[in-house]
Design an enzyme around this catalytic site. Sequence first.
Site, mmCIF file in Angstrom:
data_model
loop_
_atom_site.group_PDB
_atom_site.id
_atom_site.type_symbol
_atom_site.label_atom_id
_atom_site.label_comp_id
_atom_site.label_asym_id
_atom_site.label_seq_id
_atom_site.Cartn_x
_atom_site.Cartn_y
_atom_site.Cartn_z
ATOM 1 N N GLN A 70 -4.416 -5.157 7.096
ATOM 2 C CA GLN A 70 -5.432 -6.065 6.542
ATOM 3 C C GLN A 70 -5.324 -7.478 7.108
ATOM 4 O O GLN A 70 -5.970 -8.392 6.597
ATOM 5 C CB GLN A 70 -5.288 -6.139 5.007
ATOM 6 C CG GLN A 70 -5.462 -4.817 4.295
ATOM 7 C CD GLN A 70 -6.897 -4.298 4.309
ATOM 8 O OE1 GLN A 70 -7.824 -4.998 4.722
ATOM 9 N NE2 GLN A 70 -7.075 -3.062 3.880
ATOM 10 N N LYS A 96 -10.422 -0.830 10.850
ATOM 11 C CA LYS A 96 -10.559 -2.009 9.975
ATOM 12 C C LYS A 96 -10.877 -3.270 10.780
ATOM 13 O O LYS A 96 -11.084 -4.331 10.222
ATOM 14 C CB LYS A 96 -9.267 -2.210 9.169
ATOM 15 C CG LYS A 96 -9.012 -1.099 8.140
ATOM 16 C CD LYS A 96 -7.814 -1.420 7.301
ATOM 17 C CE LYS A 96 -7.264 -0.238 6.536
ATOM 18 N NZ LYS A 96 -8.077 0.190 5.409
ATOM 19 N N HIS A 152 0.875 -1.185 0.000
ATOM 20 C CA HIS A 152 0.000 0.000 0.000
ATOM 21 C C HIS A 152 0.912 1.236 0.000
ATOM 22 O O HIS A 152 2.045 1.180 0.489
ATOM 23 C CB HIS A 152 -0.832 -0.059 1.290
ATOM 24 C CG HIS A 152 -1.853 1.009 1.453
ATOM 25 N ND1 HIS A 152 -1.545 2.274 1.909
ATOM 26 C CD2 HIS A 152 -3.197 1.009 1.263
ATOM 27 C CE1 HIS A 152 -2.652 2.993 1.988
ATOM 28 N NE2 HIS A 152 -3.672 2.246 1.593
ATOM 29 N N ASP A 159 3.189 -4.494 8.162
ATOM 30 C CA ASP A 159 1.955 -3.714 8.013
ATOM 31 C C ASP A 159 0.785 -4.688 8.143
ATOM 32 O O ASP A 159 0.488 -5.456 7.220
ATOM 33 C CB ASP A 159 1.985 -3.018 6.638
ATOM 34 C CG ASP A 159 0.643 -2.393 6.270
ATOM 35 O OD1 ASP A 159 -0.347 -2.596 6.996
ATOM 36 O OD2 ASP A 159 0.584 -1.716 5.223
ATOM 37 N N CYS A 189 -4.952 2.714 -3.384
ATOM 38 C CA CYS A 189 -3.691 3.223 -2.813
ATOM 39 C C CYS A 189 -2.564 2.207 -3.024
ATOM 40 O O CYS A 189 -1.718 2.004 -2.141
ATOM 41 C CB CYS A 189 -3.826 3.575 -1.335
ATOM 42 S SG CYS A 189 -5.054 4.834 -1.032
#
Length: 428
Positions: free
Chosen positions: A225, A248, A145, A222, A386
């Site tokens: 997600q 999220k 991302h 990261d 993104c």
Amino acid sequence: MSTTWNEATSMTASPITEQHPPGDFDPWRVREDFPIFRQRIRGKPLVYLDNAASTHKPQVVIDAVSRFYGEEYSNIHRGVHYLSQQATDLYEDARRTVRQFLNAKHDEEIIFVRGTTEAINLVAQTFGRMNIGEGDEVLISAIEHHANIVPWQMICKEKGASLKVIPMDQHGDLKLEQFEAMITDRTRLVSLVHVSNALGTVNPVKEMIATAHRHGVPVFIDGAQSVQHLPVDVQDLDCDFFAMSGHKIYGPTGIGVLYGKKALLEDMPPYQGGGDMILSVTFEHTVYNDIPYKFEAGTPNIAGAIGLAAALKYFQGHDITALAAHEERLLHHATENLRNIDEVRLIGTAKQKASVLSFTLCAVHPHDIGTILDQHGIAIRAGHHCAQPVMQHFGIPATARASFSFYNTMEDVDALVHAIHSVLEVFS
Ligand code: C6P
């Protein structure tokens, strides 16, 4: 939770579903916890398939935030009065909840930030500024991302360092055989997405972290997600940094978490200056506070942290393997149905995927797909997500993306498939 991260991530799609037959998990029951599903959108029941962008909030989260503002509110770490002490306790309890959720060793390894984006910028501007010099390298992957590209580009540019990129294949899997050879004695950090937001690829981060560590290189993960789909244990992963966003994983916006190993955080300079991040200040000299406060200058998002803790407790109230099996079934059902439509091109067919289905329809712009689906009460995302380098790799400007949560149903998937046929009829 009954499954460790290791077990869950080493499973291929089918063993999870085999362990959890359909019926083990009831999304209709879960939906009752989310007030948003009581309304109709454009006169139709809401089919919300934009969960990778942000998830909806269960009533317990809304109640926790509302109760805080209505009954418990005050600033923290500053007052001797009852409400301030109570608010401080709630905020620090929230830190403990996050620590347990990620299985970090110490509460002070949990830093509240605005979200994944801020967590990455914080590390780039502190750890990065301190450790990256001219000629050094930061290694990321081709499926990142923008939040895990641009902050590193900025610090590399400033320091005369270079950004190296692990390539991907045509499925959206990283070319792992090239990874180790790309680590050199100038590599200062590897920063990797756990689950790709544009492709759904699940990276084998535990193995990649072990590889980087063999070369003495720290790793940032990261997790924007991943935490809402896979069990995450930062000690088991042995990552040096980990980032997640509250919104999220059923929590409020404007709150997220940076996890960092204690020794690394203690060595890093502060990110921003201001109140709460100091022990003493004179005009000549400031003594910084201990971690985590050193990185939390100013009044933080207290209500956000409390709401996030409520969300994590709510999430942990479910059996994550049953939940993952349900999401996997949704993804499988959607993938198989879309595969059968000649005009569909699936973007991202990695060996291991989580909850994201990106696709294009020949001759129909993804924005048109999104707009027509919206007329059916179906929310998806259309765009580059993104992740423009991912789009460039596949030679497309954008995709339509359906992304699933445990509150989605097979009927949601069927509605999506039906609506895609309607899009094709409009454009035929
Ligand atoms: N992806 C999506 O629709 P923030 O905005 O800070 O909460 O999260 C940034 C971010 C970082 N990494 C990954 C892998 C992400 O998916 C995101 C956010 C959203 O895909 C908004 S672009």
